[in-house]
Motif scaffolding. Structure first.
Motif, PDB file in Angstrom:
ATOM      1  N   THR A 181      29.910  73.267  25.995  1.00 37.31           N
ATOM      2  CA  THR A 181      29.329  72.394  24.963  1.00 37.31           C
ATOM      3  C   THR A 181      27.835  72.627  24.763  1.00 37.31           C
ATOM      4  N   LEU A 182      27.210  73.399  25.643  1.00 29.80           N
ATOM      5  CA  LEU A 182      25.781  73.725  25.499  1.00 29.80           C
ATOM      6  C   LEU A 182      25.596  75.206  25.835  1.00 29.80           C
ATOM      7  N   PHE A 183      24.779  75.873  25.065  1.00 31.99           N
ATOM      8  CA  PHE A 183      24.553  77.297  25.329  1.00 31.99           C
ATOM      9  C   PHE A 183      24.100  77.484  26.784  1.00 31.99           C
ATOM     10  N   PRO A 184      24.672  78.459  27.496  1.00 36.26           N
ATOM     11  CA  PRO A 184      24.384  78.607  28.930  1.00 36.26           C
ATOM     12  C   PRO A 184      22.922  78.931  29.223  1.00 36.26           C
ATOM     13  N   CYS A 185      22.504  78.536  30.399  1.00 31.24           N
ATOM     14  CA  CYS A 185      21.173  78.934  30.888  1.00 31.24           C
ATOM     15  C   CYS A 185      21.275  80.353  31.463  1.00 31.24           C
TER      16      CYS A 185
ATOM     17  N   LYS B 237      16.102  62.722  37.471  1.00 33.75           N
ATOM     18  CA  LYS B 237      14.872  62.842  36.678  1.00 33.75           C
ATOM     19  C   LYS B 237      14.694  64.255  36.127  1.00 33.75           C
ATOM     20  N   HIS B 238      14.144  64.289  34.934  1.00 32.90           N
ATOM     21  CA  HIS B 238      13.861  65.548  34.266  1.00 32.90           C
ATOM     22  C   HIS B 238      12.534  66.102  34.789  1.00 32.90           C
ATOM     23  N   ASP B 239      12.289  67.396  34.613  1.00 33.21           N
ATOM     24  CA  ASP B 239      11.032  67.949  35.146  1.00 33.21           C
ATOM     25  C   ASP B 239       9.783  67.443  34.411  1.00 33.21           C
TER      26      ASP B 239
ATOM     27  N   ASN C 271      22.974  74.298  20.786  1.00 33.88           N
ATOM     28  CA  ASN C 271      21.952  75.201  21.331  1.00 33.88           C
ATOM     29  C   ASN C 271      20.619  74.459  21.337  1.00 33.88           C
ATOM     30  N   LYS C 272      20.675  73.209  21.814  1.00 25.92           N
ATOM     31  CA  LYS C 272      19.496  72.345  21.681  1.00 25.92           C
ATOM     32  C   LYS C 272      18.327  72.783  22.552  1.00 25.92           C
ATOM     33  N   HIS C 273      18.579  73.662  23.523  1.00 25.08           N
ATOM     34  CA  HIS C 273      17.469  74.118  24.366  1.00 25.08           C
ATOM     35  C   HIS C 273      17.043  75.539  24.029  1.00 25.08           C
TER      36      HIS C 273
ATOM     37  N   CYS D  98      24.681  71.150  39.684  1.00 25.40           N
ATOM     38  CA  CYS D  98      25.594  72.285  39.445  1.00 25.40           C
ATOM     39  C   CYS D  98      25.992  72.235  37.979  1.00 25.40           C
ATOM     40  N   HIS D  99      25.758  73.313  37.279  1.00 26.48           N
ATOM     41  CA  HIS D  99      26.038  73.341  35.850  1.00 26.48           C
ATOM     42  C   HIS D  99      27.549  73.376  35.590  1.00 26.48           C
ATOM     43  N   ALA D 100      27.901  72.949  34.386  1.00 24.74           N
ATOM     44  CA  ALA D 100      29.309  72.864  34.008  1.00 24.74           C
ATOM     45  C   ALA D 100      30.020  74.219  34.149  1.00 24.74           C
ATOM     46  N   GLU D 101      29.342  75.290  33.758  1.00 31.44           N
ATOM     47  CA  GLU D 101      29.963  76.623  33.804  1.00 31.44           C
ATOM     48  C   GLU D 101      30.253  77.032  35.243  1.00 31.44           C
ATOM     49  N   LEU D 102      29.280  76.776  36.118  1.00 29.97           N
ATOM     50  CA  LEU D 102      29.465  77.092  37.543  1.00 29.97           C
ATOM     51  C   LEU D 102      30.678  76.331  38.078  1.00 29.97           C
TER      52      LEU D 102
ATOM     53  N   THR E  60      13.248  66.433  40.980  1.00 30.98           N
ATOM     54  CA  THR E  60      13.912  66.519  39.670  1.00 30.98           C
ATOM     55  C   THR E  60      15.296  67.157  39.795  1.00 30.98           C
ATOM     56  N   LYS E  61      16.136  66.832  38.827  1.00 35.34           N
ATOM     57  CA  LYS E  61      17.548  67.235  38.892  1.00 35.34           C
ATOM     58  C   LYS E  61      17.770  68.742  38.887  1.00 35.34           C
ATOM     59  N   GLY E  62      16.848  69.477  38.227  1.00 34.25           N
ATOM     60  CA  GLY E  62      17.048  70.913  38.039  1.00 34.25           C
ATOM     61  C   GLY E  62      17.285  71.677  39.337  1.00 34.25           C
TER      62      GLY E  62
ATOM     63  N   PRO F  52      27.747  62.680  35.191  1.00 34.57           N
ATOM     64  CA  PRO F  52      26.855  61.539  35.456  1.00 34.57           C
ATOM     65  C   PRO F  52      25.421  61.770  34.994  1.00 34.57           C
ATOM     66  N   ASP F  53      25.117  62.923  34.419  1.00 34.67           N
ATOM     67  CA  ASP F  53      23.736  63.156  33.957  1.00 34.67           C
ATOM     68  C   ASP F  53      23.423  62.189  32.811  1.00 34.67           C
ATOM     69  N   PRO F  54      22.435  61.329  32.974  1.00 36.48           N
ATOM     70  CA  PRO F  54      22.155  60.337  31.933  1.00 36.48           C
ATOM     71  C   PRO F  54      21.566  60.923  30.651  1.00 36.48           C
ATOM     72  N   SER F  55      21.049  62.160  30.713  1.00 36.66           N
ATOM     73  CA  SER F  55      20.448  62.685  29.477  1.00 36.66           C
ATOM     74  C   SER F  55      21.321  63.736  28.796  1.00 36.66           C
ATOM     75  N   THR F  56      21.936  64.624  29.530  1.00 34.14           N
ATOM     76  CA  THR F  56      22.727  65.682  28.878  1.00 34.14           C
ATOM     77  C   THR F  56      24.030  65.900  29.638  1.00 34.14           C
ATOM     78  N   GLN F  57      25.137  65.556  28.993  1.00 38.73           N
ATOM     79  CA  GLN F  57      26.453  65.793  29.585  1.00 38.73           C
ATOM     80  C   GLN F  57      26.990  67.112  29.022  1.00 38.73           C
ATOM     81  N   VAL F  58      27.382  68.011  29.925  1.00 37.16           N
ATOM     82  CA  VAL F  58      27.879  69.328  29.490  1.00 37.16           C
ATOM     83  C   VAL F  58      29.288  69.525  30.056  1.00 37.16           C
ATOM     84  N   GLY F  59      30.169  70.082  29.244  1.00 36.40           N
ATOM     85  CA  GLY F  59      31.528  70.383  29.705  1.00 36.40           C
ATOM     86  C   GLY F  59      31.855  71.838  29.444  1.00 36.40           C
TER      87      GLY F  59
HETATM   88  O1  5HU Z   1      24.437  75.691  30.406  1.00 40.04           O
HETATM   89  C1  5HU Z   1      24.129  74.594  30.879  1.00 40.04           C
HETATM   90  N1  5HU Z   1      25.033  73.900  31.612  1.00 40.04           N
HETATM   91  C2  5HU Z   1      24.750  72.688  32.182  1.00 40.04           C
HETATM   92  O2  5HU Z   1      25.606  72.078  32.811  1.00 40.04           O
HETATM   93  N2  5HU Z   1      23.489  72.183  32.002  1.00 40.04           N
HETATM   94  C3  5HU Z   1      23.176  70.877  32.558  1.00 40.04           C
HETATM   95  C4  5HU Z   1      22.085  70.824  33.592  1.00 40.04           C
HETATM   96  C5  5HU Z   1      21.521  69.446  33.395  1.00 40.04           C
HETATM   97  O3  5HU Z   1      22.304  68.496  34.110  1.00 40.04           O
HETATM   98  C6  5HU Z   1      21.674  69.219  31.897  1.00 40.04           C
HETATM   99  C7  5HU Z   1      20.442  69.552  31.075  1.00 40.04           C
HETATM  100  O4  5HU Z   1      19.599  68.476  31.117  1.00 40.04           O
HETATM  101  P1  5HU Z   1      18.370  68.289  30.111  1.00 40.04           P
HETATM  102  O5  5HU Z   1      18.926  68.471  28.714  1.00 40.04           O
HETATM  103  O6  5HU Z   1      17.904  66.898  30.390  1.00 40.04           O
HETATM  104  O7  5HU Z   1      17.376  69.347  30.474  1.00 40.04           O
HETATM  105  O8  5HU Z   1      22.725  70.065  31.478  1.00 40.04           O
HETATM  106  C8  5HU Z   1      22.552  72.847  31.276  1.00 40.04           C
HETATM  107  C9  5HU Z   1      22.839  74.040  30.701  1.00 40.04           C
HETATM  108  C10 5HU Z   1      21.882  74.830  29.873  1.00 40.04           C
HETATM  109  O9  5HU Z   1      20.633  74.366  29.926  1.00 40.04           O
END
Ligand code: 5HU
Length: 182
Positions: free
Chosen positions: A111-115, A71-73, A135-137, A88-92, A82-84, A35-42
């Motif tokens: 689908t996105l490099f892990p934090c 909301k983003h930071d 690796n957009k971040h 819960c991240h996709a990997e968790l 803010t959402k951060g 449901p994240d409107p800006s970045t969907q991660v799987g």
């Molecule tokens: O590894 C990740 N896994 C993951 O699920 N996320 C999620 C957290 C947020 O909901 C979103 C990142 O949002 P944004 O691109 O607006 O900062 O992606 C973000 C990362 C890495 O930043």
């Protein structure tokens, strides 16, 4: 994929390459549930036998859906708005949703490099391979710290982290699906 097609990553076997395409497609499909409107991660976790043992996408904690902001930071100076702080991240989610006793030796497709927080989880859970798409971040400190964690842990723990380079093959695979084919 024709058998004479050049592999985009020369060090992969054809079997590994095909698996990458399938499992990254699964991770992408689960990202669509976010449901994240800006970045969907799987994320999709696969064991050494090639079986999926966990999937996840970024979402608010169970029971908290609709109760915290997306909301983003950059949109609010109070981090508590803010959402951060909450998401819960996709990997968790993929790791805690596992259908096996543990995920030791598994591969995580994400689908996105892990934090950095997810990198810690990945290392501590015994996952051995990380295959990521975007690796957009990469400029974020969390991403830089995650690179360091995965890099330093790779020597004693044999962790291999690589970028998935076969976007067109994922599109071709998904386009080829005809659910009504006889
Ligand atoms: O590894 C990740 N896994 C993951 O699920 N996320 C999620 C957290 C947020 O909901 C979103 C990142 O949002 P944004 O691109 O607006 O900062 O992606 C973000 C990362 C890495 O930043």
């Amino acid at each position: 994929m024709a058998s004479n097609t050049k592999l985009p990553q020369d060090n992969l076997t054809r079997r590994q390459y095909k698996d990458d395409v399938y499992f990254m497609s699964v991770a992408l499909m689960f990202a669509k549930k976010s449901p994240d409107p800006s970045t969907q991660v799987g994320a999709c976790i696969v064991n050494e036998g090639g079986e999926i043992v966990g999937v996840g996408f970024n979402k608010m904690p169970d029971g908290c859906e609709g109760k915290f902001p997306w909301k983003h930071d950059t949109e609010d100076e109070d981090p508590l708005n803010t959402k951060g702080m909450y998401v819960c991240h996709a990997e968790l989610n993929a790791i805690v949703n596992k259908t096996s006793v543990d995920v030791k030796g598994c591969t995580i497709y994400v689908t996105l490099f892990p934090c950095n927080e997810c990198a810690k989880l990945i290392v501590q859970s015994g996952i051995k391979n990380v295959v990521y798409l975007s690796n957009k971040h990469k400029e974020r400190n969390g991403t830089k710290a995650a690179f360091r964690i995965l890099d330093e842990a790779s020597t004693p723990k044999n962790i291999i982290c690589r970028q998935f380079e076969s976007k067109q093959d994922v599109r071709d695979l998904l386009d080829s699906i005809d659910p009504f084919a006889e």
